[in-house]
Write a protein that holds these residues in place. Sequence first.
Motif, PDB file in Angstrom:
ATOM      1  N   TYR A 238      30.804 -40.714  24.857  1.00  0.00           N
ATOM      2  CA  TYR A 238      30.951 -41.709  25.913  1.00  0.00           C
ATOM      3  C   TYR A 238      30.435 -43.063  25.442  1.00  0.00           C
ATOM      4  N   THR A 241      25.690 -46.870  28.441  1.00  0.00           N
ATOM      5  CA  THR A 241      25.411 -48.004  29.326  1.00  0.00           C
ATOM      6  C   THR A 241      24.338 -48.884  28.690  1.00  0.00           C
ATOM      7  N   PRO A 422      30.420 -45.906  33.717  1.00  0.00           N
ATOM      8  CA  PRO A 422      31.541 -46.687  34.272  1.00  0.00           C
ATOM      9  C   PRO A 422      32.378 -45.940  35.299  1.00  0.00           C
ATOM     10  N   GLU A 423      32.553 -44.612  35.121  1.00  0.00           N
ATOM     11  CA  GLU A 423      33.446 -43.884  36.027  1.00  0.00           C
ATOM     12  C   GLU A 423      32.767 -43.433  37.315  1.00  0.00           C
ATOM     13  N   ARG A 424      31.432 -43.557  37.394  1.00  0.00           N
ATOM     14  CA  ARG A 424      30.726 -43.057  38.572  1.00  0.00           C
ATOM     15  C   ARG A 424      30.869 -44.004  39.751  1.00  0.00           C
ATOM     16  N   ASN A 522      33.029 -32.291  44.670  1.00  0.00           N
ATOM     17  CA  ASN A 522      32.750 -33.658  45.106  1.00  0.00           C
ATOM     18  C   ASN A 522      32.326 -33.754  46.562  1.00  0.00           C
ATOM     19  N   ARG A 546      30.755 -36.715  40.480  1.00  0.00           N
ATOM     20  CA  ARG A 546      30.490 -37.015  39.069  1.00  0.00           C
ATOM     21  C   ARG A 546      31.752 -37.107  38.227  1.00  0.00           C
ATOM     22  N   SER A 547      32.910 -36.925  38.877  1.00  0.00           N
ATOM     23  CA  SER A 547      34.154 -36.945  38.108  1.00  0.00           C
ATOM     24  C   SER A 547      34.862 -38.286  38.180  1.00  0.00           C
ATOM     25  N   GLY A 548      34.285 -39.217  38.914  1.00  0.00           N
ATOM     26  CA  GLY A 548      34.971 -40.476  39.140  1.00  0.00           C
ATOM     27  C   GLY A 548      35.640 -40.493  40.492  1.00  0.00           C
ATOM     28  N   ARG A 549      35.811 -39.305  41.067  1.00  0.00           N
ATOM     29  CA  ARG A 549      36.373 -39.211  42.415  1.00  0.00           C
ATOM     30  C   ARG A 549      35.236 -39.398  43.420  1.00  0.00           C
ATOM     31  N   GLU A 550      35.508 -40.084  44.510  1.00  0.00           N
ATOM     32  CA  GLU A 550      34.465 -40.356  45.491  1.00  0.00           C
ATOM     33  C   GLU A 550      33.891 -39.067  46.062  1.00  0.00           C
TER      34      GLU A 550
END
Length: 783
Positions: A238, A241, A422-424, A522, A546-550
């Motif tokens: 990844y 950050t 970034p995806e969180r 999620n 944690r997958s980027g999905r709300e």
Amino acid sequence: MAAAPPHAPPAAAPHPLLLLLHHPPALVLRVRVRLRHLNYRLRAIARRREAASASPSSSSPVDPAQAEAYLRMIRDQQRLGLRQLRREEGEGDVDEERARKRVAAGSSLGHRVDPRELEPGEYVVHKKVGVGKFACISAEDGVDYVFIQYADGMAKLAVDQAARMLYRYNLPHEKTRPRNLSKLNDPSTWEKRRLKGKLAVQKMVVNLMELYLQRMRLGRPPYPKPASMDDFAAEFPYEPTPDQCQAFIDVEKDLTERETPMDRLICGDVGFGKTEVAMRAIFIVVSAGFQAMVLAPTIILAKQHYDVMTERFANYPEIKVAIFSGAQSKEEKYELITKIKNGDLHIIVGTHALLTERMVYSNLGLLVVDEEQKFGVQQKEKIASYKSSIDVLTLSATPIPRTLYLALTGFRDASLMSTPPPERVAVKTYVSAFSKERALSAIKFELQRGGQVFYVVPRIKAIDDVLQFLKDSLPDVPIAVAHGKKMSKNIQLAMEAFVSGEVKILVCTHIIESGIDIANANIMIVQFAELYGLAQLYQLRGRVGRSGREGFAYLFYTDKSLLSRVATDRLGAIEEHSELGQGFHVAEKDMGIRGFGSLFGDQQSGDVANVGIDLFFDMLFDSLSKVDQFCLVPVPYKDVQLDIDISPRLSSEYISYLENPVELLNEAAKAAEKDLWTLIQFTEDLRRRYGKEPRDMEMAADLGISRIYPSGKMIFMKTNMNKKVFRLMTEAMASETHRNSLSFAGKEIKAELLVSLPDTLLLNWLFHCLSDCYTVIPALVKY
């Protein structure tokens, strides 16, 4: 003064026990009672000292100049502790007082309070008067005055004066009542409380300083930076950050540039990359030929760490990784213990089973502790024992109050990771009374978008009811159960089915906070959420989205009318802190809700209660900023010179309670007949047999006093202590008579008596005075 024998060292003084033996019977009878209580403690202390002296490290004392430089470094480090922790920009050099205020201002733990922010009934502390209750602000003749209720009346002071002198008694949101209010007409009682709190603060600081000095004494050479370090870092899949990058730099500097063991806290939310920071530290240490231990509070989390590290180090077959836990058979454990002892394993991941006495490491260099707050008291003490000799890295989303306090004061290196990957995206949090309809609506929404659901129930006995409710409402949805009373194999099977997607709803206890990372889960429903602590609710919530999905977290309570104030505050705080990277602030909030009783533990909570939390912190930062001024360098006992004429005779009253007193008297008489030096050697043997007594000469030596001599009604004590130490010492003295008789000038302490005393009474007075001074020793840095 009696002349010493020709072969005695010229600076030798009578043994402290000898000074006691010549005393008149009345004094001996008083002291004898104390001896019985002291002997057990003294023998224990002697055993600890002997054990310490047997260690290899004790042969290399700290050089005073080196120690002073180290103390200054620690003072500079803590001066901007909180600002550094939060990576706030400074404006160049600032003076100490301004820096201290700015550090405090960055935290919810402020120092002096703005009176206009106070609410009627709130407890406050006036630095000169004590604890009172804020009444109101009222204008008189165009001037605003603050009115404070004390035990014997109401005080009135101008707002600007109040702003300089008032402190909060409680943490924010805390309603703890003080034992009693102070009296306006009795300032001496408050002054005693304040001085007691000040001494407690100083002792706390000194305990930390001694830990750091011990770490310096047990220094280790810096680790070499591995040649393949850049390649290992490049394999991280990844984009790190900015906070992660800074944490990498911090840890690498700790290991490759410092010559003292690392003790760093990595504070960051679940999924923010703390484990990668730990693995880079492990790579540096293992590449240098040392072993690394990774400690996790549960088997599940240990298994997760093992899987991650096995995959991360797959390209380095020479680095062997193993897991050790209570779930393994005796044969497996024995084989692993043998490999660890022989150095055949380099990274050992496990639970508290790794802390047992039978575990022997070949060359342990690094301890990584994940979520230290979840370990028991004994395990925490064992973890703390490692910190003086090896490098320690602690990972936490919401550090415990004590850990947070160490970071706030700068006594513990800390790296804060508050920037999300970034995806969180932030998890939406809803707090409400439980409703079957609302719970089912949330679950169906998640299932329709192809997701999975955590359904968390704190009470195991309630799981069956929840499971039946879900099966009746969603008969075609596969559901599994996981909780601590299930066999570990069943838990593992349920989790594997959930990870694979076979199971859509996992009904569980808080077990999920310790290691289940499922990208497709999620939504979380927590029933009876009021039973969880604030920090626990925050870890729990970090497991979804944690997958980027709300992600969504539904915190249901049973009945609002039944909620306690603490439970209401917790649920309100978790709803308020809904943004990512809020773990540090949640820990601060939790500290406020739980109160200062949990801030320092039982030992110090009473000291905090004496003066209130804000004045305690003010004293703490003040003591930290001046810590290098409270150093004491003891002198060797044999160098203490006592210029008082004494008669070296033994008192039978002193030893009347001992076994075989006649035999002991005969031995003493023979020693005394030979010479004074032989008598001193005889008393050394008494020390070994009956315990080491902290008498006049030893107390003087420990206080840095090298010579004591009388002159008329004055006693002069030559010392290496400074004025700050003398002031702290006299403030802590219990006897006003002793305190008022002492003064300090140059390098001498002067004691002025009302009348000239004969030598025996003079020694008696001196003994009690030094005993009174001796009580401050734990509050001074010694090296």
